[in-house]
Motif scaffolding. Sequence first.
Motif, PDB file in Angstrom:
ATOM      1  N   ALA A 370       0.848  -1.191   0.000  1.00  0.00           N
ATOM      2  CA  ALA A 370       0.000   0.000   0.000  1.00  0.00           C
ATOM      3  C   ALA A 370       0.880   1.237   0.000  1.00  0.00           C
ATOM      4  O   ALA A 370       2.057   1.188   0.369  1.00  0.00           O
ATOM      5  CB  ALA A 370      -0.927   0.005   1.209  1.00  0.00           C
ATOM      6  N   GLN A 371       0.285   2.340  -0.406  1.00  0.00           N
ATOM      7  CA  GLN A 371       1.013   3.609  -0.450  1.00  0.00           C
ATOM      8  C   GLN A 371       0.103   4.738   0.015  1.00  0.00           C
ATOM      9  O   GLN A 371      -1.078   4.793  -0.357  1.00  0.00           O
ATOM     10  CB  GLN A 371       1.503   3.882  -1.873  1.00  0.00           C
ATOM     11  CG  GLN A 371       2.243   5.210  -2.041  1.00  0.00           C
ATOM     12  CD  GLN A 371       2.868   5.349  -3.417  1.00  0.00           C
ATOM     13  OE1 GLN A 371       3.682   4.517  -3.826  1.00  0.00           O
ATOM     14  NE2 GLN A 371       2.488   6.405  -4.139  1.00  0.00           N
ATOM     15  N   VAL A 372       0.664   5.639   0.821  1.00  0.00           N
ATOM     16  CA  VAL A 372      -0.058   6.821   1.281  1.00  0.00           C
ATOM     17  C   VAL A 372       0.617   8.037   0.662  1.00  0.00           C
ATOM     18  O   VAL A 372       1.819   8.262   0.857  1.00  0.00           O
ATOM     19  CB  VAL A 372      -0.037   6.936   2.823  1.00  0.00           C
ATOM     20  CG1 VAL A 372      -0.803   8.179   3.264  1.00  0.00           C
ATOM     21  CG2 VAL A 372      -0.621   5.690   3.466  1.00  0.00           C
ATOM     22  N   ASN A 373      -0.145   8.824  -0.072  1.00  0.00           N
ATOM     23  CA  ASN A 373       0.392   9.994  -0.751  1.00  0.00           C
ATOM     24  C   ASN A 373       0.138  11.260   0.059  1.00  0.00           C
ATOM     25  O   ASN A 373      -0.794  11.316   0.864  1.00  0.00           O
ATOM     26  CB  ASN A 373      -0.234  10.136  -2.140  1.00  0.00           C
ATOM     27  CG  ASN A 373       0.073   8.946  -3.029  1.00  0.00           C
ATOM     28  OD1 ASN A 373       1.205   8.472  -3.073  1.00  0.00           O
ATOM     29  ND2 ASN A 373      -0.942   8.447  -3.724  1.00  0.00           N
ATOM     30  N   ALA A 374       0.952  12.267  -0.172  1.00  0.00           N
ATOM     31  CA  ALA A 374       0.819  13.533   0.557  1.00  0.00           C
ATOM     32  C   ALA A 374      -0.565  14.129   0.308  1.00  0.00           C
ATOM     33  O   ALA A 374      -1.041  14.186  -0.825  1.00  0.00           O
ATOM     34  CB  ALA A 374       1.898  14.509   0.099  1.00  0.00           C
ATOM     35  N   GLU A 376      -3.369  12.876   1.150  1.00  0.00           N
ATOM     36  CA  GLU A 376      -4.425  11.858   1.035  1.00  0.00           C
ATOM     37  C   GLU A 376      -5.094  11.655   2.389  1.00  0.00           C
ATOM     38  O   GLU A 376      -4.446  11.692   3.444  1.00  0.00           O
ATOM     39  CB  GLU A 376      -3.826  10.545   0.532  1.00  0.00           C
ATOM     40  CG  GLU A 376      -4.865   9.495   0.157  1.00  0.00           C
ATOM     41  CD  GLU A 376      -4.234   8.263  -0.492  1.00  0.00           C
ATOM     42  OE1 GLU A 376      -4.982   7.426  -1.014  1.00  0.00           O
ATOM     43  OE2 GLU A 376      -2.980   8.147  -0.462  1.00  0.00           O
ATOM     44  N   ARG A 377      -6.387  11.413   2.356  1.00  0.00           N
ATOM     45  CA  ARG A 377      -7.177  11.211   3.577  1.00  0.00           C
ATOM     46  C   ARG A 377      -7.734   9.794   3.538  1.00  0.00           C
ATOM     47  O   ARG A 377      -8.613   9.491   2.720  1.00  0.00           O
ATOM     48  CB  ARG A 377      -8.281  12.253   3.669  1.00  0.00           C
ATOM     49  CG  ARG A 377      -7.744  13.699   3.662  1.00  0.00           C
ATOM     50  CD  ARG A 377      -8.829  14.714   3.389  1.00  0.00           C
ATOM     51  NE  ARG A 377      -9.779  14.853   4.486  1.00  0.00           N
ATOM     52  CZ  ARG A 377      -9.657  15.707   5.492  1.00  0.00           C
ATOM     53  NH1 ARG A 377      -8.614  16.533   5.537  1.00  0.00           N
ATOM     54  NH2 ARG A 377     -10.560  15.773   6.452  1.00  0.00           N
ATOM     55  N   VAL A 378      -7.237   8.942   4.447  1.00  0.00           N
ATOM     56  CA  VAL A 378      -7.545   7.516   4.433  1.00  0.00           C
ATOM     57  C   VAL A 378      -8.326   7.141   5.685  1.00  0.00           C
ATOM     58  O   VAL A 378      -7.883   7.418   6.810  1.00  0.00           O
ATOM     59  CB  VAL A 378      -6.259   6.671   4.355  1.00  0.00           C
ATOM     60  CG1 VAL A 378      -6.603   5.179   4.302  1.00  0.00           C
ATOM     61  CG2 VAL A 378      -5.419   7.067   3.139  1.00  0.00           C
ATOM     62  N   THR A 533     -10.043   7.743   0.510  1.00  0.00           N
ATOM     63  CA  THR A 533      -9.887   6.296   0.348  1.00  0.00           C
ATOM     64  C   THR A 533     -10.317   5.595   1.621  1.00  0.00           C
ATOM     65  O   THR A 533     -10.157   6.132   2.723  1.00  0.00           O
ATOM     66  CB  THR A 533      -8.410   5.939   0.055  1.00  0.00           C
ATOM     67  OG1 THR A 533      -7.919   6.765  -0.996  1.00  0.00           O
ATOM     68  CG2 THR A 533      -8.265   4.478  -0.356  1.00  0.00           C
ATOM     69  N   ARG A 534     -10.849   4.396   1.482  1.00  0.00           N
ATOM     70  CA  ARG A 534     -11.176   3.560   2.642  1.00  0.00           C
ATOM     71  C   ARG A 534     -10.367   2.272   2.561  1.00  0.00           C
ATOM     72  O   ARG A 534     -10.353   1.602   1.523  1.00  0.00           O
ATOM     73  CB  ARG A 534     -12.672   3.244   2.662  1.00  0.00           C
ATOM     74  CG  ARG A 534     -13.565   4.430   2.958  1.00  0.00           C
ATOM     75  CD  ARG A 534     -13.658   4.727   4.443  1.00  0.00           C
ATOM     76  NE  ARG A 534     -14.448   3.747   5.133  1.00  0.00           N
ATOM     77  CZ  ARG A 534     -15.769   3.829   5.308  1.00  0.00           C
ATOM     78  NH1 ARG A 534     -16.437   4.864   4.828  1.00  0.00           N
ATOM     79  NH2 ARG A 534     -16.434   2.904   5.950  1.00  0.00           N
ATOM     80  N   GLN A 541      -5.772  -9.033   6.438  1.00  0.00           N
ATOM     81  CA  GLN A 541      -5.689  -8.622   5.040  1.00  0.00           C
ATOM     82  C   GLN A 541      -6.257  -7.220   4.876  1.00  0.00           C
ATOM     83  O   GLN A 541      -7.228  -6.855   5.542  1.00  0.00           O
ATOM     84  CB  GLN A 541      -6.445  -9.603   4.144  1.00  0.00           C
ATOM     85  CG  GLN A 541      -5.895 -11.021   4.175  1.00  0.00           C
ATOM     86  CD  GLN A 541      -4.452 -11.100   3.698  1.00  0.00           C
ATOM     87  OE1 GLN A 541      -4.103 -10.554   2.651  1.00  0.00           O
ATOM     88  NE2 GLN A 541      -3.612 -11.775   4.477  1.00  0.00           N
ATOM     89  N   VAL A 542      -5.644  -6.430   3.974  1.00  0.00           N
ATOM     90  CA  VAL A 542      -6.060  -5.052   3.752  1.00  0.00           C
ATOM     91  C   VAL A 542      -6.642  -4.922   2.353  1.00  0.00           C
ATOM     92  O   VAL A 542      -5.997  -5.278   1.362  1.00  0.00           O
ATOM     93  CB  VAL A 542      -4.874  -4.081   3.907  1.00  0.00           C
ATOM     94  CG1 VAL A 542      -5.327  -2.642   3.663  1.00  0.00           C
ATOM     95  CG2 VAL A 542      -4.253  -4.217   5.300  1.00  0.00           C
ATOM     96  N   THR A 543      -7.872  -4.419   2.278  1.00  0.00           N
ATOM     97  CA  THR A 543      -8.545  -4.192   1.004  1.00  0.00           C
ATOM     98  C   THR A 543      -8.767  -2.702   0.825  1.00  0.00           C
ATOM     99  O   THR A 543      -9.333  -2.043   1.706  1.00  0.00           O
ATOM    100  CB  THR A 543      -9.903  -4.919   0.946  1.00  0.00           C
ATOM    101  OG1 THR A 543      -9.688  -6.314   1.193  1.00  0.00           O
ATOM    102  CG2 THR A 543     -10.566  -4.738  -0.413  1.00  0.00           C
ATOM    103  N   VAL A 544      -8.310  -2.142  -0.277  1.00  0.00           N
ATOM    104  CA  VAL A 544      -8.479  -0.719  -0.582  1.00  0.00           C
ATOM    105  C   VAL A 544      -9.767  -0.539  -1.369  1.00  0.00           C
ATOM    106  O   VAL A 544      -9.981  -1.194  -2.389  1.00  0.00           O
ATOM    107  CB  VAL A 544      -7.285  -0.178  -1.396  1.00  0.00           C
ATOM    108  CG1 VAL A 544      -7.499   1.300  -1.724  1.00  0.00           C
ATOM    109  CG2 VAL A 544      -5.994  -0.374  -0.610  1.00  0.00           C
ATOM    110  N   ARG A 545     -10.633   0.369  -0.876  1.00  0.00           N
ATOM    111  CA  ARG A 545     -11.927   0.591  -1.539  1.00  0.00           C
ATOM    112  C   ARG A 545     -11.971   2.010  -2.113  1.00  0.00           C
ATOM    113  O   ARG A 545     -11.451   2.919  -1.570  1.00  0.00           O
ATOM    114  CB  ARG A 545     -13.079   0.390  -0.553  1.00  0.00           C
ATOM    115  CG  ARG A 545     -13.094  -1.010   0.070  1.00  0.00           C
ATOM    116  CD  ARG A 545     -14.324  -1.201   0.924  1.00  0.00           C
ATOM    117  NE  ARG A 545     -14.322  -2.483   1.605  1.00  0.00           N
ATOM    118  CZ  ARG A 545     -14.668  -3.630   1.013  1.00  0.00           C
ATOM    119  NH1 ARG A 545     -15.035  -3.647  -0.243  1.00  0.00           N
ATOM    120  NH2 ARG A 545     -14.628  -4.772   1.694  1.00  0.00           N
TER     121      ARG A 545
END
Length: 545
Positions: A370-374, A376-378, A533-534, A541-545
């Motif tokens: 996974a990646q978190v960008n500057a 970004e609100r997760v 992003t959620r 396990q991590v699922t990106v929605r």
Amino acid sequence: MTATLVAKELSGGHAHRTLFANLNLTVAPGDVVGVVGANGAGKTTLLRLLAGVDEPLAGTVMASPRDAFVGWLPQEHERIAEETVSAYIARRTGATAATAAMEATAEDLASGTKTAEDRYATALDHWLTSGAADLEDRLPTVLADVAPGIDPGADVIGLSGGQLARVALAALLLSRFDVVLLDEPTNDLDLDGLARLEDFMRNLRGGAVLVSHDREFLSRCVSTVVELDLAQNNVAVYDGGYDAFLEERAVAKRHAREAYEEFADKKQDLVSRARTQREWSSQGVRNAMKKNPDNDKIRRRASAESSEKQAQKVRQMESRIARLDEVEEPRKEWQLQFSIGSAPRSSSVVATLNGAVARQGEFTLGPVTAQVNAGERVGITGPNGAGKSTLLRLLLGHQAPDDGAAALGVNVAVGEIDQARGQLAEDLELASAFEAAVPNLAQAEVRTLLAKFGLKADQVKSLVGRLSPGERTRAGLALLQARGVNLLVLDEPTNHLDLPAIEQLEEALEEYTGTLLLVTHDRRLLENVRLDTRWEVDAGQVTVR
């Protein structure tokens, strides 16, 4: 047994301070009463009075019938050394106390007196009512369903906050209270646990009084709201549920403000007119003295009569002012004025995980890429024990992955509120711990900032480890404001915050422009906070929605 709990003219507080007064409340079977108010307004005090734990300053609390089984489940889940999960559940359901009382009265039966027999019969009835007789048989099934994987013989001290919340929920489901008093039952529960709690409340045969800051839970479950309004020094009971309470309270506040403004405007107008009449009267006398010679009695008499008429008008105006029904100005409520300090922008990539795996005993998180960008609100959600906190530790570099890779970007200034609220040293006084964490702030600035977050002299001088969870949360928020951050990490931030503070947090998050990682089970917070992003975490396990 069906039971009713009645409070009449109830007042509560401390010897030097009354928190609420003249509360009249009836809790009948099927009633679910939600108690709301700012921290320190007396919500827990009210539950303790209803439970009979403390004595009221005035008024009475009566249960009908008198032997009704009233259960009080405090906010803090007690962790007693060497207490097992099954023993914890027996204590929370009241079965332990009922068993001890029955055994004590059984020993007195040898005396053969009628009094001893009556006491034993009463204790036996209470023991049966508490469900202690078959608790051991019922417990394994409910515990396995509500808190799977937790052994009844496990030590509660070794449980996580989420696991203990699940065990506390199992205790509630196993209880046989006629009236149950719950203090923050939603804290640390995941969405599945909240659904189970809501189902329990909807199917409750007895009555319930609960304190909660979970707005969605209140909306779905309560039939009556008791508001302890510390700012207005007022207590009010609203029927019709939580959403109806919000509407009715908003209307009442608007009407109170309008009534005061109408009164203030009318009083100001009368005062102004009276002042003008006085000036006219005084001016008339001065003019008469200048124009009229001393021997002109007729003119002097006319001037005097004119002045008397003006004076009479002044008296009439003053009389009208005195007859006005006084309307007190609504007191301004203390509000948490909260903003998040900003730091210079970080690198465009804030954090990355590449096939990262973390192992803790039998639990495994990952592999996660996974990646978190500057900017970004997760939003991060998932059941308790799924690995959300472990995921945060990997992203922030607090924990190295067992396999794969994790990296934090350049110039990342992290501001964090974790579940343990452990940002400040627990063995220091709050002021000292805060000064150590933000050395660029002067002592006076630290105390001023803490005061803005409702932390007064007693809390500032207290050891951090002795602060309540709510006080520690507000101290953590103050730390975020004092520091400059560009990566904000919040793990269940609304736990232990009152409703006004939650609303202020939402406003601060709306204005915050940096990167956000938000872990929460607060459904209203997820709806109200803007997210890009959620991430759903389940079974490692991590699922990106």
